[in-house]
Write an enzyme that holds these catalytic residues in place. Structure first.
Site, PDB file in Angstrom:
ATOM      1  N   ASP A 182       4.392   0.357  12.181  1.00 31.75           N
ATOM      2  CA  ASP A 182       3.486   0.241  11.547  1.00 31.75           C
ATOM      3  C   ASP A 182       2.991  -1.615  12.077  1.00 31.75           C
ATOM      4  O   ASP A 182       1.915  -1.886  11.572  1.00 31.75           O
ATOM      5  CB  ASP A 182       3.708   0.138  10.005  1.00 31.75           C
ATOM      6  N   ARG A 234       0.615  14.837  12.984  1.00 31.80           N
ATOM      7  CA  ARG A 234       0.872  14.563  11.196  1.00 31.80           C
ATOM      8  C   ARG A 234       0.754  15.949  10.667  1.00 31.80           C
ATOM      9  O   ARG A 234       0.317  15.823   9.348  1.00 31.80           O
ATOM     10  CB  ARG A 234       0.187  13.565  10.541  1.00 31.80           C
ATOM     11  N   PRO A 235       1.888  16.578  11.010  1.00 30.33           N
ATOM     12  CA  PRO A 235       2.262  17.584   9.722  1.00 30.33           C
ATOM     13  C   PRO A 235       2.832  17.560   8.370  1.00 30.33           C
ATOM     14  O   PRO A 235       3.086  16.663   8.682  1.00 30.33           O
ATOM     15  CB  PRO A 235       2.979  18.867  10.773  1.00 30.33           C
ATOM     16  N   ILE A 236       3.051  17.970   7.421  1.00 30.94           N
ATOM     17  CA  ILE A 236       3.149  18.240   6.517  1.00 30.94           C
ATOM     18  C   ILE A 236       4.036  19.291   5.649  1.00 30.94           C
ATOM     19  O   ILE A 236       4.984  19.740   4.857  1.00 30.94           O
ATOM     20  CB  ILE A 236       2.571  18.463   5.090  1.00 30.94           C
ATOM     21  N   ILE A 255       7.749   7.014  16.580  1.00 31.98           N
ATOM     22  CA  ILE A 255       7.323   8.157  15.730  1.00 31.98           C
ATOM     23  C   ILE A 255       6.200   9.166  15.804  1.00 31.98           C
ATOM     24  O   ILE A 255       5.837   9.828  15.160  1.00 31.98           O
ATOM     25  CB  ILE A 255       7.014   7.048  14.252  1.00 31.98           C
ATOM     26  N   ARG A 304      -8.714  -0.715   4.169  1.00 31.10           N
ATOM     27  CA  ARG A 304      -7.343   0.152   3.289  1.00 31.10           C
ATOM     28  C   ARG A 304      -5.943  -0.144   3.230  1.00 31.10           C
ATOM     29  O   ARG A 304      -5.877   0.646   2.659  1.00 31.10           O
ATOM     30  CB  ARG A 304      -7.718   2.211   4.641  1.00 31.10           C
ATOM     31  N   ARG A 335      -4.802  10.442   3.976  1.00 30.99           N
ATOM     32  CA  ARG A 335      -3.752  11.520   4.292  1.00 30.99           C
ATOM     33  C   ARG A 335      -2.523  11.497   2.908  1.00 30.99           C
ATOM     34  O   ARG A 335      -1.999  12.674   2.379  1.00 30.99           O
ATOM     35  CB  ARG A 335      -2.956  11.463   5.265  1.00 30.99           C
ATOM     36  N   CYS A 354      -4.779  13.448  12.419  1.00 29.53           N
ATOM     37  CA  CYS A 354      -4.750  11.686  12.318  1.00 29.53           C
ATOM     38  C   CYS A 354      -5.035  10.785  14.050  1.00 29.53           C
ATOM     39  O   CYS A 354      -4.533  12.147  14.889  1.00 29.53           O
ATOM     40  CB  CYS A 354      -3.906  10.976  11.597  1.00 29.53           C
ATOM     41  N   LEU A 406       7.536  19.485   6.367  1.00 32.37           N
ATOM     42  CA  LEU A 406       8.696  19.512   5.890  1.00 32.37           C
ATOM     43  C   LEU A 406       8.536  18.737   4.501  1.00 32.37           C
ATOM     44  O   LEU A 406      10.217  19.329   3.673  1.00 32.37           O
ATOM     45  CB  LEU A 406       9.724  17.845   5.901  1.00 32.37           C
ATOM     46  N   LYS A 456       0.824  -1.316  -0.168  1.00 36.19           N
ATOM     47  CA  LYS A 456       0.205  -0.129  -0.196  1.00 36.19           C
ATOM     48  C   LYS A 456       1.151   1.268   0.292  1.00 36.19           C
ATOM     49  O   LYS A 456       0.390   2.284  -0.998  1.00 36.19           O
ATOM     50  CB  LYS A 456      -1.201  -0.072   1.147  1.00 36.19           C
ATOM     51  N   ASN A 457       1.643   2.114   1.239  1.00 45.31           N
ATOM     52  CA  ASN A 457       2.524   2.341   1.065  1.00 45.31           C
ATOM     53  C   ASN A 457       3.930   2.745  -0.348  1.00 45.31           C
ATOM     54  O   ASN A 457       4.411   4.050  -0.543  1.00 45.31           O
ATOM     55  CB  ASN A 457       3.072   2.416   2.547  1.00 45.31           C
TER      56      ASN A 457
END
Ligand code: EPZ
Length: 416
Positions: free
Chosen positions: A302, A116-118, A324, A394, A87, A111, A120, A18-19
């Site tokens: 995960d 979980r900011p973006i 994390i 998902r 996301r 989340c 970066l 998935k990732n």
């Protein structure tokens, strides 16, 4: 509905990752030519991403596990609602910025597992010369030209996986050379870089903390087979060990799973490898082990929840520390309903293992927490009802079907 107490036995085939597939689907936006992606897992997140690509103007065809995408004419603004819901879709920003020099997406909200900011991702785009604005729930990146530059992507918890992929995709069509320092080293990042290079990009160093991207004028279509899902594989391996069964994972990549397999061996699990087949079984009594989640090649966050279940059925005390994400222990209170004895102390969970679990109704809160509840239900005496399984769909292809294939008494029923 799960009736527990049956050791899992048999073979299970691991699906595509998935990732890896989500950013690879986004990368098809970098060219007007057709792309073919194989071993695409049948997941709701994949369907979401396909809808997002269509909302940008791409032609998308999913036939079994083969995806065809042609992003001939695209626009730079994605569907607000669709993007807000997933996301992972933030990784369309890099390709849109690279190709169109503009990208507008709904700002991903918080989340359940963390803020979980973006920041970066945006820092990387700014380093390439983009101007970033946030307005009315949208984040917009715009640039007259994208020019290669050095960017450091290290943050609070180390690097960022999708941030690395996003910046790499924008830099692929920038002028000049971009050097990404403190890049994420996850196998999924390497798979994205391999796909981009098959489209004509010039990327070296993926898989190491320093990635060098030499921009090119344009990219062409390509074909690619996605890597197997190392987290799905880890989930079945941990389910086999927790139920005291013997399971062979087919089509896995054991070389992507060292940290998980190493900890499992320490805990007394037998792991045998034959090519891409991995057989997991118990090797006598289990032992408690301590875990700290880290960026790759450390122990994956995960697989933290699933590993916690193995420790909950192992006599003794183990400490599981989540480094994390700030709040990735939602499964603890639900595992307590099944009788597990787990205490949270700051970023750590202290697991007093060995108490037999017994079935109960539990609530899934996020993707990996729900996988952990399924494993716990498989080990518990009696019946467990896991609610909100849409979380599972998902990220796990046909999980109940695959588990039944391994002898599990599991059934998907309409929620009453
Ligand atoms: C990817 O998310 C995965 N998702 C996640 O898997 C996985 O947990 C995560 O990597 C870590 O391995 C996909 O690939 C779709 P990050 P990503 O950016 O890229 C902080 C699953 O269960 N951070 O590496 O979004 C962030 O808050 C999912 O399949 C910033 O501070 O994760 C986190 O604490 C869940 N600023 C840490 O870095 C940023 O700009 C790592 O996040 C970006 C991230």
């Amino acid at each position: 509905m799960i009736k527990g107490g049956v050791p899992l036995h048999g073979e299970v085939t691991i699906s595509g990752s998935k990732n890896a597939v989500l950013p690879i689907m986004a990368a098809t936006l970098l060219t007007a030519e057709p792309c073919v992606i194989r071993r695409v897992p049948n997941l709701s997140d994949v369907k979401f991403m396909a809808e997002i690509l269509k909302s940008l103007g791409a032609q998308v065809k999913l036939d079994g596990d083969t995806l065809q995408v042609r992003a001939e004419k695209i626009k730079g603004v994605g569907d607000y609602e669709l993007i807000r819901k997933m996301r992972g879709s933030v990784c369309i920003m890099g390709p849109l910025l690279g190709r169109l020099k503009k990208a507008t997406v709904s700002l991903p909200g918080g989340c359940i597992i963390g803020a979980r900011p973006i920041n970066l991702h945006l820092k990387g785009f700014e380093a390439l010369g983009a101007k970033i604005t946030v307005e009315a729930g949208y984040v917009r990146a715009q640039a007259k030209r994208l020019v290669g530059s050095d960017v450091f992507l290290g943050g609070r918890a180390g690097s960022t996986v999708l941030g690395t992929a996003n910046v790499m995709m924008a830099a692929a069509l920038a002028e000049g050379v971009t050097i990404i320092e403190s890049a994420a080293c996850e196998p999924e990042v390497v798979d994205v870089a391999n796909f981009l290079n098959s489209m004509g990009a010039k990327i070296i160093g993926a898989g190491s903390p320093t990635i060098t991207v030499t921009g090119v004028k344009e990219l062409h279509g390509a074909e690619h087979e996605v890597i197997p899902d190392r987290i799905e594989a880890a989930t079945y391996a941990l389910a086999a060990a927790a139920t005291n069964g013997k399971v062979t994972l087919l089509g896995a990549r054991p070389d992507h799973m060292h940290a998980v397999l190493d900890k499992m061996r320490d805990a007394g699990v037998k792991v045998e490898r034959r090519g891409t087949a991995l057989t997991v079984s118990r090797n006598g009594r289990l032992k408690p082990v301590d875990i700290t989640t880290l960026p790759y090649s450390g122990f994956p966050t995960d697989a933290q929840a699933q590993m916690m279940v193995l420790m909950a059925v192992t006599p003794g005390i183990s400490i599981i520390t989540e480094r994390i994400f700030e709040s990735r222990f939602m499964h603890v209170s639900e595992l307590a309903r099944l009788g597990a004895d787990i205490e949270i102390e700051g970023p750590s969970a202290i697991v007093k293992g060995g108490r037999p679990l017994s079935g109960a109704p539990v609530m899934a809160s996020d993707l990996r927490a729900s996988a952990a509840l399924v494993i716990a239900g498989l080990t518990a005496k009696g019946a467990t009802q896991v609610n909100r399984v849409y979380h599972l769909d998902r990220g796990y292809e046909n999980i109940d079907g695959k588990l039944r294939q391994l002898g599990a008494r599991i059934e998907r029923v309409e929620e009453t």
